[in-house]
Design an enzyme around this catalytic site. Structure first.
Site, short mmCIF file in Angstrom:
data_model
loop_
_atom_site.label_atom_id
_atom_site.label_comp_id
_atom_site.label_asym_id
_atom_site.label_seq_id
_atom_site.Cartn_x
_atom_site.Cartn_y
_atom_site.Cartn_z
N ASP A 1 0.86 -1.19 0.00
CA ASP A 1 0.00 0.00 0.00
C ASP A 1 0.90 1.25 0.00
O ASP A 1 1.80 1.35 -0.82
CB ASP A 1 -0.97 -0.04 1.19
CG ASP A 1 -2.09 0.97 1.08
OD1 ASP A 1 -3.06 0.70 0.35
OD2 ASP A 1 -2.02 2.03 1.71
N TYR B 1 -3.15 11.03 0.70
CA TYR B 1 -3.77 10.92 -0.63
C TYR B 1 -3.76 12.28 -1.32
O TYR B 1 -3.48 12.38 -2.52
CB TYR B 1 -5.19 10.38 -0.51
CG TYR B 1 -5.26 8.92 -0.15
CD1 TYR B 1 -5.40 7.95 -1.14
CD2 TYR B 1 -5.19 8.48 1.17
CE1 TYR B 1 -5.47 6.60 -0.83
CE2 TYR B 1 -5.24 7.14 1.50
CZ TYR B 1 -5.38 6.21 0.49
OH TYR B 1 -5.43 4.88 0.81
N HIS C 1 -4.54 -7.86 0.21
CA HIS C 1 -3.85 -6.56 0.24
C HIS C 1 -3.02 -6.40 1.51
O HIS C 1 -1.96 -5.78 1.48
CB HIS C 1 -4.91 -5.46 0.15
CG HIS C 1 -4.36 -4.08 0.09
ND1 HIS C 1 -3.72 -3.58 -1.02
CD2 HIS C 1 -4.34 -3.07 1.02
CE1 HIS C 1 -3.36 -2.32 -0.79
NE2 HIS C 1 -3.71 -2.00 0.44
#
Length: 438
Positions: A223, A362, A414
């Protein structure tokens, strides 16, 4: 709550007690009793490395339970699946346990059993766990978590990586392990200004490793940890021997004609092989139906942040949705993790009030992302079967010019280190073995 409790709960800017005075000397003398940390403590140098211990005030836990008890719930979803998001019954079940059965102090004890520290880099206090292997020739490894994860997702690999002989491997497979919390996550300080994007974090991680005395080391991540490791690979600071990632950036690996088709909504290019066509369709599905969370935090992290800061149930729903989407047991995170493991991670975000600050990475990445060039230093990749994006080796080689290891395994999603710690640890041993003699 009493007036004093209210004051205590609102004063959690640090949310932990730092040891000082005589306590520092006592902490420096500690040696963890378990195989998780057969290590000398990090030295207290002039580089402001300070010991850290988690100690959340009781008032904060009282406040959490009070908020959970007075939750105003929405109507149930009018569908019989997850197509509208987290299902009411599942979240209510988790929250009931959070309020009445969950014990944060057990999570706190997990962290405090490990050597934890703070150090100031570029004006920001960085929290990290540092576990040195008892094997002198261990390879130094900095490993970075992602979102909505934390150092909790990495705890189960500490033993297999630092003490391989106890786990059926050899001393030659040992690592010295550094697990930092990304700025704005967990107990790392929240940036007060802009600019803490993956490139800046990557430079800070090199400072951290050199400060700890590691002149040669490797980096790993999934990630955001993968994005940060990639950034380190592009920067290629002296001493960085190579990287391993279990999440690959789409924009650096998708061929141009495939990327154009995804943007335009056109069919997959006719020349794609079956494996490539499957990746194309999965990517289109994810961008259409599974990417909304990133679009929100990449453009409006402050707006979504009000709910994440004020309501523990809003925070839990926001995170649970991604756990359900991304685990190997799709839609069933409880089959991958215990409720306590899920809540350890969510509660850490709540008690540190980092739901908003963690989302800003982000925005930082969207605002300051430059053209991503291929990585020239040695790189290794493991593809877990329920990762969101699983490019073929030929695509991965577009991003990693010196791909020394590429493997597809049969379990895991993930959150690979969290879901499959033994398999994940075996992959790191194999991936980094060629670099140990450099």
């Amino acid at each position: 709550m009493t007036e004093q409790e209210t004051t205590d709960a609102s004063a959690l800017s640090r949310r932990a007690l730092l040891l000082n005075g005589a306590a520092v000397a006592a902490f420096a003398a500690l040696r963890p009793a378990t195989a998780l940390a057969q290590a000398d403590a990090t030295p207290f140098e002039a580089d402001n490395i300070r010991p850290f211990r988690v100690d959340i005030p009781p008032a904060a836990l009282v406040d959490l339970r009070r908020r959970l008890a007075v939750t105003r719930w929405p109507d149930p979803e009018p569908v019989d699946d997850r197509s509208q998001g987290v299902q009411l019954a599942k979240l209510q079940s988790l929250v009931r346990y959070w309020e009445a059965g969950y014990d944060w102090r057990k999570a706190e004890a997990k962290l405090n059993a490990l050597p934890q520290f703070l150090t100031n880099i570029d004006g920001l206090d960085i929290h990290f766990i540092h576990v040195r292997s008892r094997h002198a020739d261990a390879l130094p490894l900095i490993m970075t978590h992602g979102w909505p994860g934390s150092v909790f997702e990495l705890l189960n690999v500490i033993g297999p990586l630092t003490d391989p002989t106890t786990h059926g491997w050899t001393a030659e497979d040992a690592f010295h392990l550094v697990l930092p919390s990304i700025p704005g996550f967990g107990f790392s300080e929240k940036p007060k200004g802009t600019g803490w994007n993956p490139d800046r974090i990557a430079r800070a991680w090199d400072v951290l490793m050199k400060r700890l005395g590691y002149q040669a080391y490797v980096s790993q991540g999934g990630d955001w940890g993968a994005i940060i490791s990639d950034a380190m690979g592009r920067q290629a600071p002296p001493g960085l021997l190579g990287i391993h990632v279990n999440r690959i950036e789409r924009s650096t690996t998708i061929p141009p004609d495939v990327a154009r088709a995804l943007r335009s909504g056109d069919p997959a290019p006719a020349e794609l092989a079956a494996e490539e066509r499957a990746v194309f369709e999965e990517t289109r599905e994810f961008l259409a139906k599974g990417f909304g969370y990133a679009a929100i935090m990449g453009t409006r992290p402050q707006t979504i942040g009000y709910g994440l800061a004020d309501s523990p149930v809003a925070l839990a729903a926001w995170f649970y949705d991604k756990l359900a989407d991304w685990v190997f047991t799709r839609g069933e995170p409880e089959r991958a993790f215990s409720r306590d493991e899920i809540l350890d991670n969510i509660t850490l975000y709540w008690l540190t009030n980092t739901g908003t600050s963690s989302g800003r990475i982000y925005w930082e990445n969207s605002a300051g992302n430059s053209k991503l060039t291929p990585i020239a230093i040695p790189a290794a990749v493991t593809i877990f079967p329920r990762e969101v994006y699983r490019p073929p080796k030929s695509w991965a080689e577009r991003a990693y010019r010196k791909l020394i290891y590429y493997n597809r395994v049969d379990k895991g999603g993930h959150f690979a280190a969290w879901e499959e710690p033994d398999l994940f640890s075996a992959e790191l041993r194999a991936a980094f073995r060629p670099l140990r003699q450099l």
